[in-house]
Design an enzyme around this catalytic site. Structure first.
Site, PDB file in Angstrom:
ATOM      1  N   HIS A 134      -0.470 -10.741   5.437  1.00  0.00           N
ATOM      2  CA  HIS A 134      -2.007 -11.224   5.008  1.00  0.00           C
ATOM      3  C   HIS A 134      -1.971 -13.136   4.295  1.00  0.00           C
ATOM      4  CE1 HIS A 134      -5.771 -10.008   2.805  1.00  0.00           C
ATOM      5  NE2 HIS A 134      -5.118 -11.103   1.448  1.00  0.00           N
ATOM      6  N   GLU A 135      -0.405 -12.886   3.101  1.00  0.00           N
ATOM      7  CA  GLU A 135      -0.227 -13.646   2.823  1.00  0.00           C
ATOM      8  C   GLU A 135      -0.295 -15.161   3.883  1.00  0.00           C
ATOM      9  OE1 GLU A 135      -0.600 -14.527  -0.861  1.00  0.00           O
ATOM     10  OE2 GLU A 135      -1.169 -12.089  -0.734  1.00  0.00           O
ATOM     11  N   HIS A 172      -3.548 -16.683   4.670  1.00  0.00           N
ATOM     12  CA  HIS A 172      -4.394 -16.975   3.659  1.00  0.00           C
ATOM     13  C   HIS A 172      -4.145 -18.898   3.686  1.00  0.00           C
ATOM     14  CE1 HIS A 172      -6.617 -14.132   1.227  1.00  0.00           C
ATOM     15  NE2 HIS A 172      -6.021 -13.815  -0.119  1.00  0.00           N
ATOM     16  N   ASP A 209      -7.101 -10.659   5.924  1.00  0.00           N
ATOM     17  CA  ASP A 209      -6.863  -9.194   6.352  1.00  0.00           C
ATOM     18  C   ASP A 209      -7.102  -9.648   7.913  1.00  0.00           C
ATOM     19  OD1 ASP A 209      -6.343  -8.112   4.108  1.00  0.00           O
ATOM     20  OD2 ASP A 209      -9.074  -6.714   4.624  1.00  0.00           O
ATOM     21  N   GLU A 254     -10.611 -12.624   1.944  1.00  0.00           N
ATOM     22  CA  GLU A 254     -10.274 -11.918   1.647  1.00  0.00           C
ATOM     23  C   GLU A 254      -9.987 -11.003   3.350  1.00  0.00           C
ATOM     24  OE1 GLU A 254      -7.572 -11.285   0.457  1.00  0.00           O
ATOM     25  OE2 GLU A 254      -8.213 -12.369  -1.649  1.00  0.00           O
TER      26      GLU A 254
HETATM   27 ZN   LIG Z   1      -5.919 -12.266  -0.369  1.00  0.00          ZN
END
Ligand SMILES: [Zn+2]
Length: 437
Positions: A299-300, A303, A381, A377
């Site tokens: 997930h990071e 980003h 995801d 977000e």
């Molecule tokens: Zn996040």
């Protein structure tokens, strides 16, 4: 009673006139804006607390497979306790702000500084810094209570008094060491660059922020926490394998001793370019399994790969440019100074007033910014689900994190829409499951 017509008159009279007379109207409008913000905060909070209470009797259908009755009850109690405390904090901060703005204490302090030190940029920077530090003091007892009473009661606090006070002291030193030169530079730029000073000041701030982005992970964060490379083993193999798979050149993955202060868990990203590193709280590593941690890291990386960080930085730079421009306009209006008891002529009080009042206006933009953040977000995801060949491990990580952190599972949609930078657990699961099929 103020009628709508009265209010319209007030608005017209308060227009920028820069005249010699000091109409009280700007002050009235500022007070109304400050109270309007408090009203909105308390209203949203009450809406949310009622909504949570209406779901409190039994675990809602959607969460029965995720959370047991005692944990759910505890999350409700935690949410309501935080909500009550938040109301108190909002009311207190508003009262302090009104008192500071309208009691005459700031002009008195300004007179005291200029009397003793003169009106040079260095003296004015000292005034701004001293005012800022003095204004932060009233909030300390509330912060202390939040940490050692509220968080303590729900088993989150692990900080000692010593750590807490050491943190305050270090933050103070940093504010002086970094804030003073920056403020002095901005005030010097006002003298040197004339009408376009706001553009130069903005560039200086940007350069400073850029420098901090590079230096903070190396020089500042280690002062507050211990960072150690993730030890060799299955987890490390897994995470570096993920980094290779997603073409993320990780300099290092580090463990941070977040447990020094709290049992809350987190993961984040610091620095950029060559200085990039991924930081996992030790609490996170204790709570999650290896595949779940891998999903959190994916997930990071999402980003990063979707370029969210430069986009957010660009947005914040645009925001501060707009802020400096508005400040430069206000700093030219005599009424802006007079409304709060200052004599026009020195830009320092305008800077201070602007800093105190900016939140009253930016507060209303938070749903926009948070909506934007929530979109990112979802994208991160989705990236994680793809990198992990399915959403399972991410979903189970999110469920665990919500449970361990006693997150509010049933926020009122208006409340979460206004304040939440992340979608709720249910929203994220629904989006992920949608992607799966
Ligand atoms: Zn996040």
């Amino acid at each position: 009673m103020t009628t709508a017509a009265d209010f319209a008159t007030i608005l017209i009279l308060a227009g920028p006139q820069g005249g010699a007379a000091a109409p009280p109207y700007p002050a009235v409008i500022v007070a109304i804006l400050i109270l309007a913000r408090l009203g909105a905060e308390l209203w949203l909070s009450r809406l949310n607390a009622r909504y949570v209470r209406s779901h409190a009797n039994e675990v809602p259908e959607a969460f029965r497979a995720i959370i047991d009755e005692p944990a759910y009850k505890k999350s409700v109690a935690y949410t309501l306790a935080k909500s009550r405390f938040g109301n108190l904090e909002d009311a207190f901060n508003t009262a302090v702000l009104l008192l500071v703005l309208f009691s005459g204490i700031l002009p008195w302090m300004f007179g005291w500084f200029t009397g003793g030190l003169g009106e040079s940029a260095w003296a004015m920077a000292a005034f701004l810094l001293a005012a800022g530090l003095a204004l932060s003091l009233p909030g300390w007892p509330l912060d202390w209570y939040a940490q050692f009473r509220l968080e303590q009661r729900f088993g989150f606090n692990t900080s000692t008094q010593k750590t807490w006070w050491a943190d305050r002291f270090k933050a103070l030193l940093l504010a002086v060491a970094l804030g003073y030169p920056l403020l002095a530079l901005i005030l010097k730029l006002v003298q040197w660059t004339g009408a376009w000073w706001w553009l130069w000041a903005w560039a200086a701030l940007l350069a400073f922020q850029f420098l901090m982005l590079v230096l903070a992970p190396v020089l500042i964060l280690p002062w507050f926490n211990k960072f150690t490379p993730l030890p060799d083993g299955e987890l490390r193999e897994r995470l570096f394998d993920l980094a290779r798979r997603t073409r993320f050149r990780a300099q290092s993955i580090q463990l941070m001793d977040g447990s020094k202060r709290s049992r809350h868990s987190n993961a984040f990203f610091t620095g950029f370019g060559r200085f990039r590193k991924i930081v996992l709280f030790d609490t996170l590593v204790q709570q999650l399994t290896a595949p779940e941690l891998e999903a959190v890291l994916a997930h990071e990386i999402g980003h990063y790969r979707r370029r969210h960080i430069p986009k957010l930085l660009a947005c914040s730079a645009a925001g501060s440019l707009a802020g400096f421009w508005v400040l430069s306009l206000l700093a030219r209006q005599d009424w802006f100074y007079r409304a709060f008891g200052f004599a026009p002529g020195n830009v320092a009080p305008a800077l201070l007033l602007f800093a105190l009042l900016a939140g009253t206006v930016t507060f209303w933009f938070s749903p926009l910014l948070h909506g934007w953040s929530r979109r990112y977000e979802y994208q991160a995801d989705a990236f994680a689900a793809e990198a992990m060949n399915g959403a399972e491990s991410l979903v189970s990580a999110l469920r665990k994190l919500n449970e361990k952190n006693l997150s509010n599972l049933t926020p009122h949609p208006l409340y979460s829409g206004f304040y939440y930078s992340h979608p709720t657990l249910l929203e994220r699961e629904q989006a992920l499951v949608g992607k799966d099929h």
